[in-house]
Every structure is written in C-alpha cells, then in structure tokens.
Design an enzyme around this catalytic site. Structure first.
Site, PDB file in Angstrom:
ATOM      1  N   CYS A  88     126.371  52.588  45.489  1.00  0.00           N
ATOM      2  CA  CYS A  88     125.185  51.763  46.192  1.00  0.00           C
ATOM      3  C   CYS A  88     125.383  50.409  46.120  1.00  0.00           C
ATOM      4  O   CYS A  88     125.605  49.741  45.136  1.00  0.00           O
ATOM      5  CB  CYS A  88     123.788  52.247  45.479  1.00  0.00           C
ATOM      6  SG  CYS A  88     122.518  51.461  46.214  1.00  0.00           S
ATOM      7  N   CYS A  92     118.873  55.774  49.428  1.00  0.00           N
ATOM      8  CA  CYS A  92     119.086  55.715  47.970  1.00  0.00           C
ATOM      9  C   CYS A  92     119.968  56.993  47.902  1.00  0.00           C
ATOM     10  O   CYS A  92     119.827  58.049  48.175  1.00  0.00           O
ATOM     11  CB  CYS A  92     117.683  56.244  47.542  1.00  0.00           C
ATOM     12  SG  CYS A  92     117.876  56.592  45.461  1.00  0.00           S
ATOM     13  N   GLU A 105      97.802  71.701  27.648  1.00  0.00           N
ATOM     14  CA  GLU A 105      97.911  70.657  28.556  1.00  0.00           C
ATOM     15  C   GLU A 105      96.884  69.734  28.821  1.00  0.00           C
ATOM     16  O   GLU A 105      95.915  70.064  29.148  1.00  0.00           O
ATOM     17  CB  GLU A 105      98.635  71.456  30.164  1.00  0.00           C
ATOM     18  CG  GLU A 105      98.808  70.231  31.173  1.00  0.00           C
ATOM     19  CD  GLU A 105      99.728  69.039  30.829  1.00  0.00           C
ATOM     20  OE1 GLU A 105      99.413  68.191  31.245  1.00  0.00           O
ATOM     21  OE2 GLU A 105     100.830  69.604  30.201  1.00  0.00           O
ATOM     22  N   CYS A 127     112.878  63.950  26.502  1.00  0.00           N
ATOM     23  CA  CYS A 127     113.382  63.004  27.421  1.00  0.00           C
ATOM     24  C   CYS A 127     113.615  61.585  27.032  1.00  0.00           C
ATOM     25  O   CYS A 127     114.120  60.527  27.643  1.00  0.00           O
ATOM     26  CB  CYS A 127     112.452  62.540  28.924  1.00  0.00           C
ATOM     27  SG  CYS A 127     110.842  62.066  28.484  1.00  0.00           S
TER      28      CYS A 127
END
Length: 398
Positions: free
Chosen positions: A74, A159, A285, A356
């Site tokens: 990119c 992208c 949740e 994460c």
C-alpha cells in the site's frame, strides 16, 4: 524542556516493542521508531516529543536494511500516511516473529514468565482479510483512515487488507463531513453499511446498505448478530478460537462452565455441547444487544443461561453455580484484578483466557498466579496481519 519535534537523527534500531514500533536510542534518549525493523540503521524524523526520556518518530530513510524488509503493497503505509497498518514493510514471517517477541517480552516483564512464543499463521495470507472496518470522513466528505496517533483523516481509494465487499463499497462516494462509516461483509457475502454522525451530542446511525443483522458461521453453527457488533474480523479466527477452547476446556458432561464477555455466545455453544443437557453454562455479556442476540442464537441449548450486565457485577450479585472451567474473552484493557479475584474465589480447575492485547494478558496472568493458577499452555494467532495486533489463548490451571 527538550523538544526534538521535526529534528532528524541517525539511529541503530533495536528490539521491537508493544504497539507497532521498535526501540532506538539517540543522545541518551529512547526513540520509539515506526516504519523500521530491528537491526536496521535509519534516519528518524521525530514526530512527537513531550519532553522527558523518550520521543516518537518515523524512519524516513533506511541506510542499512533488514533482510526481512519488503516494499509495502500500500502506498499509504509510509511515514505521514495511514495509521492502520504497522508492518507492511516486513515479510509475513518477520511480522509473526515480531509479534511473538512482543508477547514473550510482555509475559517476562509483567508476569515474570519465560515463554517460547510462536505466532501461527491463518489461511488467506496477508491481504484482503478484514471483514469489518470503520472509516472516518474528512471535511470534504471523503472516506479514509486516521494517521497514527492523530485525528487527521487520510483519504483512501483502496485498502489492501480489507475484504472485498467492505472498503471498496465505501470509497468513491461522498459522505457527511466528519461522520464515520461502518462497513462489514458477512458469511453470506452481504455488505452492511451504516453512516454514523453526531447530532446535538447524540450518536445517530443511518443504514445505507444491507440490514441491521449479519449472518456469520463458526463452530458448525450460524450466528445472527448486529451487523456492526463484535465479531472476529478475520474470517478464520472464530473457528480457530472455538477449536482451541473445545480442546482445552477439559469440562465433563453434567459439569458447569462459565463464558465471560460472551458476545453472542460462540464459546458458550462450544461448552454447552461438552457439558450436555445435564450440565450448565453461564454466559455473561455487558452489551444488552449482544446478550439478546446470544440468547436467540443459543435458544436450542437450554443448558445455557445468558446474563446481560457487567461481568464484575454479575459475578458478585448473581447466584451462580461454581464452574469447572471459565472461558473469558475480555476487551483490550483486560479483565482486571476484580474479575480475576472473583473467578479465583470459585476455584475452577481451568481458566481459558482469550486475549487481543499481550500486556493485558500478562497482567491478568500475574494476578491469577497470585491465586495459585499457573500458565500451562499458550497459542498465539496472526488474526490481524500487517498490524501489530495478535490474538492469544492461554490455559491456566489450578
């Protein structure tokens, strides 16, 4: 106060650090360098300097290149360009090595553990994988992504990491200035687009394409959820994580399992199959919409009870059975000591932690160690190629 902003310095690039940059030193100061690789000699232009012992900069000229350096696909993956990708200038192997080094460093520094980390490649390669994207809109109505550590919008025409049916459906069109555009493509190949604006301090979402509900597939089930709600952005990630949870849970029929930060119920479904109708699964949740979607998705599994609420509150206030295994997939900031303490107080045999963020994982692993839980297995996956992000799954046993 020292301010090197705009200054250029020549440095030898050192080790990778958490956050998509490497560490260098110049005149006794630490310089966090983007667009470089360990072992390179580069000219760095300082972009951010608040004074003190460190500053930030971009490698604007490479004097001695790493053998792992490649030309970014990119043209916007450069100093001053789009901030979405961190490692387009490195081979795929080197990207995974860098991420492995970061995970290992965080475990060593924050949890006191020496761990040999390997980041595993997922199918599909480095490009065209991201199925969910949020774009910003500049003052001229052009969609794009923000520059690194900046509110500046870099307009894009393409992208390279976005899946077909996402960014390509947004670019080339005019949007409301300063809005944001959510775009996703689901397992049926259907594109969903919403334009998000702020009107009188209220967030307003206008659906442009698709519907409010997306269909995803993982763990041999179909999932209906908010088209722009949480779901893994790599098409292979949900299945891979579900497989690891199934392999590591060790839960027996008739037992109890907890799924914390459950989303729409992916791991709860895996655990429900293992405990059977005589067992029980507690899914918690915080997003009411996601919890409602989870209850609908799992309606054929009566052994699952879904709670909508903050995990720390439900663990304290809810009348919950003691679990044999706890699976948790917290947000980037991690679970935190309050949640770790509440889990440990119930003495599950195993804890499976999906993370994460390596730093948050390491901090929480250290907190669990204080309750007698040790890290016994760890797998890491390159679910975010070209970026510094990495997904880890850790098994902790009492």
């Amino acid at each position: 106060m020292t301010d090197w902003t705009g200054r250029r310095v020549e440095v030898e690039v050192g080790a990778v650090a958490h956050g998509g940059h490497c560490v260098a030193r110049a005149e006794g100061r630490v310089v966090f360098v983007r667009h470089a690789l360990p072992g390179e000699r580069v000219i760095v232009e300082i972009t951010d300097d608040k004074g003190g012992s460190f500053c930030r900069g971009d490698a604007v000229e490479v004097l001695t290149a790493s053998p792992a350096r490649v030309e970014p696909p990119c043209p916007l993956a450069r100093p001053g360009g789009c901030g979405g990708c961190d490692w387009q200038h490195a081979t795929g192997v080197e990207q995974r090595n860098l991420k492995a080094a970061v995970v290992a460093e965080q475990l060593k520094r924050l949890a006191g553990l020496d761990w040999d980390v390997e980041v595993e490649e997922l199918a599909g390669g480095l490009l065209h994988w991201r199925t969910r994207n949020r774009l910003a809109v500049d003052r001229q109505g052009r969609p794009g992504f923000r520059a690194h550590r900046s509110h500046k919008v870099i307009p894009v025409e393409h992208c390279y990491i976005a899946a077909p049916g996402t960014v390509d459906q947004v670019v080339g069109k005019k949007w409301k200035p300063r809005a944001e555009v959510d775009v996703s493509v689901d397992a049926n190949g259907r594109t969903h687009i919403s334009e998000i604006t702020e009107v009188r301090r209220e967030t307003v979402s206008r659906r442009v394409a698709g519907s409010a509900v997306a269909v995803e597939r993982a763990a041999r089930r179909d999932w209906r959820l908010d088209a722009h709600g949480f779901w893994q952005v790599h098409p292979d990630a949900a299945d891979m994580l579900a497989e690891v949870v199934a392999e590591w849970s060790g839960v027996k029929p008739s037992a109890c399992a907890w799924d914390l930060y459950a989303g729409v119920g992916l791991f709860a479904a895996v655990l429900a199959e293992q405990v059977g109708q005589e067992g029980s699964v507690i899914a918690i949740e915080s997003s009411r919409r996601a919890a409602e979607d989870g209850a609908d998705n799992l309606s054929d599994l009566p052994q699952v009870r879904v709670f909508a609420g903050m995990v720390e509150q439900v663990l304290v206030d809810g009348d919950l059975p003691d679990p044999h295994v706890v699976v948790l997939d917290p947000p980037r900031k991690g679970a935190g000591r309050e949640v770790v303490d509440a889990i440990a107080a119930r003495s599950p045999e195993r804890v499976i932690y999906v993370a994460c963020d390596p730093a948050s994982l390491a901090r929480d692993v250290a907190s669990f160690a204080g309750h007698g839980y040790r890290l016994t297995r760890l797998r890491a996956f390159d679910t975010f190629p070209m970026t510094h992000h990495v997904e880890c799954v850790a098994l902790l046993e009492r």
